[in-house]
Design a protein around this motif. Structure first.
Motif, PDB file in Angstrom:
ATOM      1  N   ARG A   1       0.817  -1.144   0.091  1.00  0.00           N
ATOM      2  CA  ARG A   1       0.078  -0.044  -0.094  1.00  0.00           C
ATOM      3  C   ARG A   1       0.915   1.078  -0.092  1.00  0.00           C
ATOM      4  N   LEU A   2       1.956   1.345   0.715  1.00  0.00           N
ATOM      5  CA  LEU A   2       2.709   2.592   0.913  1.00  0.00           C
ATOM      6  C   LEU A   2       3.569   2.825  -0.643  1.00  0.00           C
ATOM      7  N   ALA A   3       3.988   1.525  -1.170  1.00  0.00           N
ATOM      8  CA  ALA A   3       4.359   1.714  -2.486  1.00  0.00           C
ATOM      9  C   ALA A   3       3.399   2.253  -3.503  1.00  0.00           C
ATOM     10  N   ALA A   4       2.111   1.879  -3.331  1.00  0.00           N
ATOM     11  CA  ALA A   4       1.452   2.045  -4.431  1.00  0.00           C
ATOM     12  C   ALA A   4       0.912   3.726  -4.104  1.00  0.00           C
TER      13      ALA A   4
ATOM     14  N   ARG B   1       2.811   5.782  -3.588  1.00  0.00           N
ATOM     15  CA  ARG B   1       3.973   6.868  -4.270  1.00  0.00           C
ATOM     16  C   ARG B   1       4.219   6.274  -5.420  1.00  0.00           C
ATOM     17  N   SER B   2       3.404   5.507  -6.156  1.00  0.00           N
ATOM     18  CA  SER B   2       3.485   4.822  -7.259  1.00  0.00           C
ATOM     19  C   SER B   2       4.869   4.497  -7.959  1.00  0.00           C
ATOM     20  N   ILE B   3       5.591   3.697  -6.895  1.00  0.00           N
ATOM     21  CA  ILE B   3       6.730   3.093  -7.008  1.00  0.00           C
ATOM     22  C   ILE B   3       6.679   1.559  -6.715  1.00  0.00           C
ATOM     23  N   SER B   4       7.625   0.624  -6.929  1.00  0.00           N
ATOM     24  CA  SER B   4       7.748  -0.780  -6.391  1.00  0.00           C
ATOM     25  C   SER B   4       7.972  -0.810  -4.958  1.00  0.00           C
ATOM     26  N   GLN B   5       7.615  -1.885  -4.496  1.00  0.00           N
ATOM     27  CA  GLN B   5       8.203  -2.089  -2.965  1.00  0.00           C
ATOM     28  C   GLN B   5       9.517  -2.228  -3.036  1.00  0.00           C
ATOM     29  N   VAL B   6      10.159  -2.874  -3.983  1.00  0.00           N
ATOM     30  CA  VAL B   6      11.691  -3.024  -3.780  1.00  0.00           C
ATOM     31  C   VAL B   6      12.205  -1.470  -3.926  1.00  0.00           C
ATOM     32  N   TYR B   7      11.827  -0.524  -4.706  1.00  0.00           N
ATOM     33  CA  TYR B   7      12.253   0.697  -4.692  1.00  0.00           C
ATOM     34  C   TYR B   7      12.092   1.394  -3.355  1.00  0.00           C
ATOM     35  N   LEU B   8      10.713   1.267  -2.811  1.00  0.00           N
ATOM     36  CA  LEU B   8      10.480   1.905  -1.697  1.00  0.00           C
ATOM     37  C   LEU B   8      11.615   1.397  -0.519  1.00  0.00           C
ATOM     38  N   ARG B   9      11.778   0.067  -0.364  1.00  0.00           N
ATOM     39  CA  ARG B   9      12.487  -0.460   0.577  1.00  0.00           C
ATOM     40  C   ARG B   9      13.904   0.213   0.658  1.00  0.00           C
ATOM     41  N   LYS B  10      14.465   0.052  -0.801  1.00  0.00           N
ATOM     42  CA  LYS B  10      15.665   0.631  -0.828  1.00  0.00           C
ATOM     43  C   LYS B  10      15.847   2.228  -0.600  1.00  0.00           C
ATOM     44  N   LEU B  11      14.817   3.171  -1.078  1.00  0.00           N
ATOM     45  CA  LEU B  11      14.883   4.442  -0.425  1.00  0.00           C
ATOM     46  C   LEU B  11      14.729   4.571   0.967  1.00  0.00           C
ATOM     47  N   PHE B  12      14.061   3.873   1.540  1.00  0.00           N
ATOM     48  CA  PHE B  12      13.748   3.954   3.007  1.00  0.00           C
ATOM     49  C   PHE B  12      15.075   3.568   3.569  1.00  0.00           C
ATOM     50  N   LEU B  13      15.557   2.588   3.317  1.00  0.00           N
ATOM     51  CA  LEU B  13      17.016   2.273   4.135  1.00  0.00           C
ATOM     52  C   LEU B  13      17.903   3.397   3.778  1.00  0.00           C
ATOM     53  N   GLU B  14      18.048   3.855   2.426  1.00  0.00           N
ATOM     54  CA  GLU B  14      19.246   4.929   2.316  1.00  0.00           C
ATOM     55  C   GLU B  14      18.547   6.161   3.094  1.00  0.00           C
ATOM     56  N   HIS B  15      17.487   6.498   3.163  1.00  0.00           N
ATOM     57  CA  HIS B  15      17.042   7.544   4.085  1.00  0.00           C
ATOM     58  C   HIS B  15      17.341   7.576   5.397  1.00  0.00           C
ATOM     59  N   THR B  16      16.921   6.326   6.169  1.00  0.00           N
ATOM     60  CA  THR B  16      17.071   6.394   7.443  1.00  0.00           C
ATOM     61  C   THR B  16      18.186   5.371   8.100  1.00  0.00           C
ATOM     62  N   GLY B  17      18.885   4.514   7.248  1.00  0.00           N
ATOM     63  CA  GLY B  17      19.954   3.608   7.747  1.00  0.00           C
ATOM     64  C   GLY B  17      19.340   2.518   8.371  1.00  0.00           C
ATOM     65  N   ILE B  18      18.015   2.299   8.340  1.00  0.00           N
ATOM     66  CA  ILE B  18      17.455   1.129   8.713  1.00  0.00           C
ATOM     67  C   ILE B  18      16.430   0.711   8.042  1.00  0.00           C
ATOM     68  N   SER B  19      16.015  -0.628   7.630  1.00  0.00           N
ATOM     69  CA  SER B  19      15.022  -1.049   6.779  1.00  0.00           C
ATOM     70  C   SER B  19      13.810  -0.680   7.464  1.00  0.00           C
ATOM     71  N   LEU B  20      12.898  -0.539   6.310  1.00  0.00           N
ATOM     72  CA  LEU B  20      11.120  -0.241   6.696  1.00  0.00           C
ATOM     73  C   LEU B  20      10.629  -1.421   7.663  1.00  0.00           C
TER      74      LEU B  20
END
Length: 268
Positions: A189-192, A194-213
């Protein structure tokens, strides 16, 4: 230079560079008033219990702790057989300014430098350690090194990558999770949204916070669950359901793994 009082508002009391194996568990320690510490996990990983929070520190990680906390304790993490840890303890007025500046930039007290910054930060930690243990310890030089160390951490936070527009509203998502961790944060739902894939969402979140979603959501839920149990506002079964566990046993196992204590410890 040591006779110049300009540097006396930061007094370095200890510096250590150690490698620990899997048998290591730190004894619980109290923070003394007006005492602070800058630390780096240089290799491996370890868990830090800071008051009621548990921080997973995966190298490279820089943390700053101080007397706004009450207790801390390091637990060996099974993710790594060994971990290397450098820490610098200090106190004084300049020490408090350093601590406050670090917390303003990194509210959880930790930052994960990108590779281009980590090597330079590590070199300064190592240099401070060597200087502190040298027979010709240069206090003023060490103060300047620590100031430079903090500057590098803050500069890394202000680097061009951090200034890029928050196109996918990750800062908003972090605030949303912290405000209501029990919400159903389905990655799909969170990926939808933002109109991005779940894989890309997880990658961005890890880069942004230093911890996985998933870890971020789990951490926020466990911390709030412990707080609510201590207040006796909810029973264990109710919180298991609120944390989206299928049964009390699964919740209790996860809770104990996070807090190192079972739910009944907080509820009792």
């Amino acid at each position: 230079m040591d006779s110049v009082h300009y540097f006396d508002d930061l007094l370095i009391t200890h510096a250590e560079d150690c490698t620990f194996d899997g048998s290591y568990i730190h004894s619980p320690c109290h923070f003394a008033p007006d005492t602070f510490s800058l630390e780096m996990i240089c290799s491996g990983s370890v868990d830090l219990k800071l008051d009621d929070s548990l921080l997973h520190l995966q190298s490279p990680a820089v943390i700053c702790t101080g007397d706004s906390n009450r207790l801390y304790r390091f637990y060996y993490s099974n993710d790594s057989k060994k971990y290397r840890h450098i820490w610098i303890d200090f106190h004084g007025e300049r020490g408090r300014r350093i601590y406050n500046a670090f917390l303003n930039a990194f509210p959880h007290g930790k930052m994960t430098p990108r590779p281009e910054h980590a090597e330079e930060i590590l070199k300064i930690f190592e240099s401070v350690y060597r200087n502190f243990h040298s027979p010709e310890f240069d206090h003023a030089r060490t103060v300047v090194q620590i100031e430079h160390l903090v500057y590098l951490c803050l500069a890394a936070e202000r680097s061009p990558v951090s200034r890029q527009p928050d196109t996918f509203k990750l800062r908003q998502l972090v605030k949303r999770i912290l405000a209501n961790p029990f919400e159903d944060f389905s990655p799909a739902r969170l990926a939808a949204e933002r109109s991005i894939s779940q894989v890309y969402l997880r990658k961005l979140f890890l880069e942004h916070t230093g911890i996985s979603l998933n870890k971020f959501i789990f951490k926020a839920r466990m911390e709030l669950a412990a707080e609510l149990l201590s207040s006796h506002r909810y029973r264990i079964g109710e919180l298991a359901e609120m944390c989206h566990f299928s049964d009390i046993s699964a919740f209790s196992r996860a809770f104990k793994r996070f807090h190192q204590k079972p739910p009944r410890f907080f509820f009792g």
